[in-house]
Each structure stands twice: as C-alpha cells, then as structure tokens.
Design a protein around this motif. Sequence first.
Motif, PDB file in Angstrom:
ATOM      1  N   ALA A 101       0.833  -1.201   0.000  1.00  0.00           N
ATOM      2  CA  ALA A 101       0.000   0.000   0.000  1.00  0.00           C
ATOM      3  C   ALA A 101       0.868   1.251   0.000  1.00  0.00           C
ATOM      4  O   ALA A 101       0.558   2.231  -0.682  1.00  0.00           O
ATOM      5  CB  ALA A 101      -0.933  -0.002   1.209  1.00  0.00           C
ATOM      6  N   LEU A 102       1.972   1.216   0.749  1.00  0.00           N
ATOM      7  CA  LEU A 102       2.865   2.377   0.773  1.00  0.00           C
ATOM      8  C   LEU A 102       3.588   2.564  -0.561  1.00  0.00           C
ATOM      9  O   LEU A 102       3.811   3.697  -0.993  1.00  0.00           O
ATOM     10  CB  LEU A 102       3.896   2.227   1.905  1.00  0.00           C
ATOM     11  CG  LEU A 102       3.364   2.391   3.317  1.00  0.00           C
ATOM     12  CD1 LEU A 102       4.447   2.085   4.349  1.00  0.00           C
ATOM     13  CD2 LEU A 102       2.815   3.796   3.530  1.00  0.00           C
ATOM     14  N   GLN A 103       3.957   1.464  -1.196  1.00  0.00           N
ATOM     15  CA  GLN A 103       4.672   1.545  -2.483  1.00  0.00           C
ATOM     16  C   GLN A 103       3.757   2.051  -3.592  1.00  0.00           C
ATOM     17  O   GLN A 103       4.193   2.780  -4.477  1.00  0.00           O
ATOM     18  CB  GLN A 103       5.237   0.190  -2.869  1.00  0.00           C
ATOM     19  CG  GLN A 103       6.410  -0.213  -2.024  1.00  0.00           C
ATOM     20  CD  GLN A 103       6.886  -1.617  -2.341  1.00  0.00           C
ATOM     21  OE1 GLN A 103       6.256  -2.348  -3.107  1.00  0.00           O
ATOM     22  NE2 GLN A 103       8.012  -2.007  -1.753  1.00  0.00           N
ATOM     23  N   SER A 104       2.500   1.668  -3.540  1.00  0.00           N
ATOM     24  CA  SER A 104       1.599   2.085  -4.602  1.00  0.00           C
ATOM     25  C   SER A 104       1.110   3.527  -4.408  1.00  0.00           C
ATOM     26  O   SER A 104       0.612   4.142  -5.326  1.00  0.00           O
ATOM     27  CB  SER A 104       0.400   1.138  -4.682  1.00  0.00           C
ATOM     28  OG  SER A 104      -0.382   1.236  -3.496  1.00  0.00           O
ATOM     29  N   ALA A 105       1.244   4.052  -3.198  1.00  0.00           N
ATOM     30  CA  ALA A 105       0.756   5.418  -2.937  1.00  0.00           C
ATOM     31  C   ALA A 105       1.763   6.453  -3.379  1.00  0.00           C
ATOM     32  O   ALA A 105       2.828   6.328  -3.741  1.00  0.00           O
ATOM     33  CB  ALA A 105       0.496   5.595  -1.456  1.00  0.00           C
TER      34      ALA A 105
END
Length: 105
Positions: A101-105
């Motif tokens: 989730a952090l990488q895609s944000a």
Amino acid sequence: WTVRQSEKRMEQFRSTDRDRYKTSKKVAIAGIFYSIGNLFAFLPLFIYVIGLITGITKPLFWSITEVLASIFSPLIGFFNALVYFRPQYMEYREEKRKKRALQSA
C-alpha cells in the motif's frame, strides 16, 4: 503514598478491555483451529471404531477407513504446526500488505 506510586508504575502494564477482547478472540480462534485439526486427524479412527462396534463386514469400508486413518493420523503434528505458525503468518501478510500500500501510494 508508596502504594500509589506502585500503582502508577504498574499502569503501563495493565491492558485495556479492548486488548483483552482481542487476545481472547485470538485464543478462541486458535482453539477452534486446533479442534478442527484434531477432528481431521482422528475422524477416520472414530469411524473405524464405530465400524468395529457395529460389526460392519464390508471389505471396502475397512480398506477405505484404514487408508484414511493411515494418512490423517500422522498429520496431527502438521495440523498443529499450521495452527501454531498461523499468527506469525498473519502478521507477515499484514506487513506485506502495508508495504504494498505504501509503495503504490
């Protein structure tokens, strides 16, 4: 005065009702999974004993129950290991989800 100071120091170790409920829920779920694992491991043996008690004479019944008992009875340790390692796996999966989730944000 001394008792009050001791109580203040111990407050950090007390859990809230929410924490107790969360822990209690985890223990209940683990207990259910242990029960299911034991059921899978011993169900063929129970069926085998019921067949002995009732006097079933069909060779196919005995063959099938012996094979199932031979397969599932030794797997009780494997089923218990799955239940034991499940919390660690769930934490790992949650961390991985958060990283994605952090990488895609």
